[in-house]
Design a protein around this motif. Sequence first.
Motif, PDB file in Angstrom:
ATOM      1  N   LEU A 398      -4.504  22.556  -2.720  1.00  0.00           N
ATOM      2  CA  LEU A 398      -3.457  21.787  -3.401  1.00  0.00           C
ATOM      3  C   LEU A 398      -4.039  20.597  -4.148  1.00  0.00           C
ATOM      4  N   ARG A 399      -5.154  20.058  -3.669  1.00  0.00           N
ATOM      5  CA  ARG A 399      -5.803  18.926  -4.339  1.00  0.00           C
ATOM      6  C   ARG A 399      -6.645  19.370  -5.522  1.00  0.00           C
ATOM      7  N   GLU A 400      -7.368  20.463  -5.382  1.00  0.00           N
ATOM      8  CA  GLU A 400      -8.349  20.854  -6.379  1.00  0.00           C
ATOM      9  C   GLU A 400      -7.791  21.736  -7.487  1.00  0.00           C
ATOM     10  N   ASP A 454       2.945 -10.990   4.297  1.00  0.00           N
ATOM     11  CA  ASP A 454       3.566 -12.118   3.599  1.00  0.00           C
ATOM     12  C   ASP A 454       2.585 -12.760   2.618  1.00  0.00           C
ATOM     13  N   GLY A 455       2.991 -12.774   1.339  1.00  0.00           N
ATOM     14  CA  GLY A 455       2.155 -13.388   0.308  1.00  0.00           C
ATOM     15  C   GLY A 455       0.985 -12.535  -0.144  1.00  0.00           C
ATOM     16  N   SER A 456       0.911 -11.289   0.293  1.00  0.00           N
ATOM     17  CA  SER A 456      -0.224 -10.417  -0.052  1.00  0.00           C
ATOM     18  C   SER A 456       0.135  -9.466  -1.182  1.00  0.00           C
ATOM     19  N   LEU A 457      -0.744  -9.364  -2.172  1.00  0.00           N
ATOM     20  CA  LEU A 457      -0.553  -8.408  -3.260  1.00  0.00           C
ATOM     21  C   LEU A 457      -0.872  -6.984  -2.810  1.00  0.00           C
ATOM     22  N   PHE A 458      -1.579  -6.889  -1.710  1.00  0.00           N
ATOM     23  CA  PHE A 458      -1.966  -5.580  -1.189  1.00  0.00           C
ATOM     24  C   PHE A 458      -0.734  -4.706  -0.948  1.00  0.00           C
ATOM     25  N   ARG A 459       0.297  -5.267  -0.359  1.00  0.00           N
ATOM     26  CA  ARG A 459       1.520  -4.510  -0.100  1.00  0.00           C
ATOM     27  C   ARG A 459       2.121  -3.994  -1.400  1.00  0.00           C
ATOM     28  N   ASP A 460       2.181  -4.833  -2.427  1.00  0.00           N
ATOM     29  CA  ASP A 460       2.763  -4.413  -3.708  1.00  0.00           C
ATOM     30  C   ASP A 460       1.991  -3.234  -4.295  1.00  0.00           C
ATOM     31  N   ASN A 461       0.673  -3.281  -4.206  1.00  0.00           N
ATOM     32  CA  ASN A 461      -0.146  -2.201  -4.744  1.00  0.00           C
ATOM     33  C   ASN A 461       0.107  -0.888  -4.011  1.00  0.00           C
ATOM     34  N   ILE A 462       0.250  -0.956  -2.696  1.00  0.00           N
ATOM     35  CA  ILE A 462       0.530   0.243  -1.903  1.00  0.00           C
ATOM     36  C   ILE A 462       1.892   0.815  -2.270  1.00  0.00           C
ATOM     37  N   GLU A 463       2.883  -0.043  -2.372  1.00  0.00           N
ATOM     38  CA  GLU A 463       4.240   0.428  -2.680  1.00  0.00           C
ATOM     39  C   GLU A 463       4.311   1.071  -4.064  1.00  0.00           C
ATOM     40  N   ASN A 464       3.566   0.538  -5.017  1.00  0.00           N
ATOM     41  CA  ASN A 464       3.533   1.144  -6.358  1.00  0.00           C
ATOM     42  C   ASN A 464       2.935   2.546  -6.304  1.00  0.00           C
ATOM     43  N   LEU A 465       1.899   2.708  -5.522  1.00  0.00           N
ATOM     44  CA  LEU A 465       1.277   4.026  -5.389  1.00  0.00           C
ATOM     45  C   LEU A 465       2.212   5.005  -4.688  1.00  0.00           C
ATOM     46  N   VAL A 466       2.957   4.530  -3.706  1.00  0.00           N
ATOM     47  CA  VAL A 466       3.920   5.396  -3.018  1.00  0.00           C
ATOM     48  C   VAL A 466       4.982   5.886  -3.996  1.00  0.00           C
ATOM     49  N   ASP A 467       5.460   4.997  -4.854  1.00  0.00           N
ATOM     50  CA  ASP A 467       6.440   5.402  -5.880  1.00  0.00           C
ATOM     51  C   ASP A 467       5.848   6.463  -6.804  1.00  0.00           C
ATOM     52  N   ASN A 468       4.576   6.303  -7.165  1.00  0.00           N
ATOM     53  CA  ASN A 468       3.917   7.285  -8.026  1.00  0.00           C
ATOM     54  C   ASN A 468       3.834   8.644  -7.335  1.00  0.00           C
ATOM     55  N   ALA A 469       3.473   8.616  -6.051  1.00  0.00           N
ATOM     56  CA  ALA A 469       3.358   9.874  -5.306  1.00  0.00           C
ATOM     57  C   ALA A 469       4.703  10.592  -5.228  1.00  0.00           C
ATOM     58  N   LYS A 470       5.768   9.854  -5.018  1.00  0.00           N
ATOM     59  CA  LYS A 470       7.088  10.474  -4.966  1.00  0.00           C
ATOM     60  C   LYS A 470       7.425  11.155  -6.284  1.00  0.00           C
ATOM     61  N   HIS A 471       7.174  10.473  -7.381  1.00  0.00           N
ATOM     62  CA  HIS A 471       7.427  11.047  -8.708  1.00  0.00           C
ATOM     63  C   HIS A 471       6.615  12.323  -8.895  1.00  0.00           C
ATOM     64  N   GLN A 472       5.383  12.314  -8.448  1.00  0.00           N
ATOM     65  CA  GLN A 472       4.514  13.482  -8.609  1.00  0.00           C
ATOM     66  C   GLN A 472       4.978  14.655  -7.766  1.00  0.00           C
ATOM     67  N   GLU A 474       8.047  15.216  -6.843  1.00  0.00           N
ATOM     68  CA  GLU A 474       9.294  15.681  -7.441  1.00  0.00           C
ATOM     69  C   GLU A 474       9.055  16.572  -8.644  1.00  0.00           C
ATOM     70  N   ASN A 475       7.965  16.339  -9.356  1.00  0.00           N
ATOM     71  CA  ASN A 475       7.657  17.098 -10.566  1.00  0.00           C
ATOM     72  C   ASN A 475       6.603  18.176 -10.329  1.00  0.00           C
ATOM     73  N   LEU A 476       6.398  18.533  -9.068  1.00  0.00           N
ATOM     74  CA  LEU A 476       5.489  19.606  -8.668  1.00  0.00           C
ATOM     75  C   LEU A 476       4.047  19.325  -9.075  1.00  0.00           C
ATOM     76  N   LEU A 477       3.698  18.059  -9.196  1.00  0.00           N
ATOM     77  CA  LEU A 477       2.330  17.661  -9.520  1.00  0.00           C
ATOM     78  C   LEU A 477       1.589  17.424  -8.204  1.00  0.00           C
ATOM     79  N   LEU A 478       1.333  18.506  -7.495  1.00  0.00           N
ATOM     80  CA  LEU A 478       0.816  18.395  -6.136  1.00  0.00           C
ATOM     81  C   LEU A 478      -0.602  17.842  -6.097  1.00  0.00           C
TER      82      LEU A 478
END
Length: 611
Positions: A398-400, A454-472, A474-478
């Motif tokens: 599925l990755r390759e 609290d106050g960490s940008l690390f959390r924001d970066n992780i959450e953005n990637l999670v949103d990207n994974a969900k979109h992928q 949903e669009n069968l971009l496994l």
Amino acid sequence: MAAGRAFLGAPCSSLAAGARRLAFASPLPRTLTPALSCGVRGRCIASASSSPDAASSPEPYVLTTPLYYVNAPPHMGSAYTTIAADAIARFQASLHPRLQRLQFLTRLQEKNVIFITGTDEHGEKIAASAEASGRNPKEHCDAISSSYKTLWADLDIEYDKFIRTTDHKHEAVVNEFYSRVLDNGDIYRADYEGLYCVSCEEYKDEKELLENNCCPVHLKPCVERKEDNYFFALSKYQHKLEELLTRNPDFVRPSYRLNEVQGWIKSGLRDFSISRASVEWGIPVPNDTKQTIYVWFDALLGYISALLDDGEQASLQQAVDHGWPASLHLIGKDILRFHAVYWPAMLMSAGLSVPDTVFGHGFLTKDGMKMGKSLGNTLEPKDLVERFGADAVRYFFLREVEFGNDGDYSEERFINIVNAHLANTIGNLLNRTLGLLKKNCKSKLAFDSIAAADGSLFRDNIENLVDNAKHQYENLLLSSACETVLEIGNLGNLYIDEQAPWSCFKQGGESVEKAAKDLVLILETMRIIAIALSPITPSLSLRIYTQLGFTKDQFRVLRWEDTKWGGLIAGQVMSEPKPVFARIETETEEDAQASSKAGKGGKRKHATKDL
């Protein structure tokens, strides 16, 4: 219906003039309302048998693999399709209420999933394979169908429905469907003579054959055959199919497969044979027991008959009421014509809605070459699972392989990818973080994950990637979804290396609090990875999740929304650090030489070693 079955034969246009129309002695029972939509999205459940509660229940997400042809045991191509379907089902839907008995099945969207797979068991080639193996057709089908179920279990594939075209309920649905199409005037009888490939189970045009009338697929001579068959009036639905693709370009995906289908339709559609007079192993044609229904007109209906529950009345209407039309047909590109041209026309003739989407994925090759027994380079999924485990096999393919395109298997690349991604990036990150937590915090979290971030940008970066994974997903971009989840792991590794909590613990004072928070950040990241990767590697995800102090039951009820930051609480006790994925170790050159001297030969071996 599996990959490898070739296109159906069709009569020449002059046949129509000599065709004899048939009619049953008794009128067709009107169990299906003519108001059911043809080619228009709709659930087709407005029948007298539908209950008021059915209208308020969640709309089902019906996902299908091909019904695999049982002339031989499952190969890697059919395994790939089913792994992909399982990943999509795990992401898409909540657990189907009739299948609460399934264990360790996580569905990540609030939908009612019905994941259908099964086997196509009728036809001349099946009868020939059975005879070659010294068994009768039913015994042969039982054995091969069972091998599919065994492999799906080994690959952690959790289907909801497994249909066999030899099931009695399937035959009842086929008979009703055939009768309805006949009543609509779309079945006629005609003679056909031509060159027939037994392996493809189709008539061939001479211009497509090789020297000595050899089939270009199987490289075997075709035989002259003349038959009196029944035909489906596919040509009648040319304009309706053109309208379907114009109105709904997502009916066929990816887009380049849509272009293929449009080309086939534009070149002109010919009626095709839906029965065989010389094949005994099949469903008899209603009112003509001297003929059997041709395998494709039979097998495609398995997608509908599979919806029936065991023990209930077997009828077309009852099956339709359970959730037709399908949301997604997942198939190999070689059977695209049947699913994107023949199948929707058949459904239109019967007054049923067409599926939402037909997705044709590519083929697998090995070391850059097409796989085949004659080349001695086949890839057996059973062997791969036994050597490397289900998680590794699922993840690599599925990755390759970019979903929709062809993809290649190389053992060296397989080992390198699996080790780098699952053992190192993900497994090692969890193991060393839990080790630090045990050493410095007695395996207990000092902060919850909200407070730690609290106050960490690390959390924001992780959450953005999670949103990207969900979109992928949903669009069968496994493949892209796998990459995104791996990127989450990479961020975690980069963060822990930069923050060096092991040094902070040694420094003491305020640095200890910071180090304790950093460990919580990484473990929360691992919790999110476990959920986001669970459609791809369910067993690995379960092992990660339970090491974070959760139970198997908690894992089973996870939803995608649980990827939201904030799942760990202060005081939560983590499990003892233990490797969740074993590296695949290749024998060193020195070891190989030693083995050779010991009389074991220089054959390459593989072993596993804990992190």
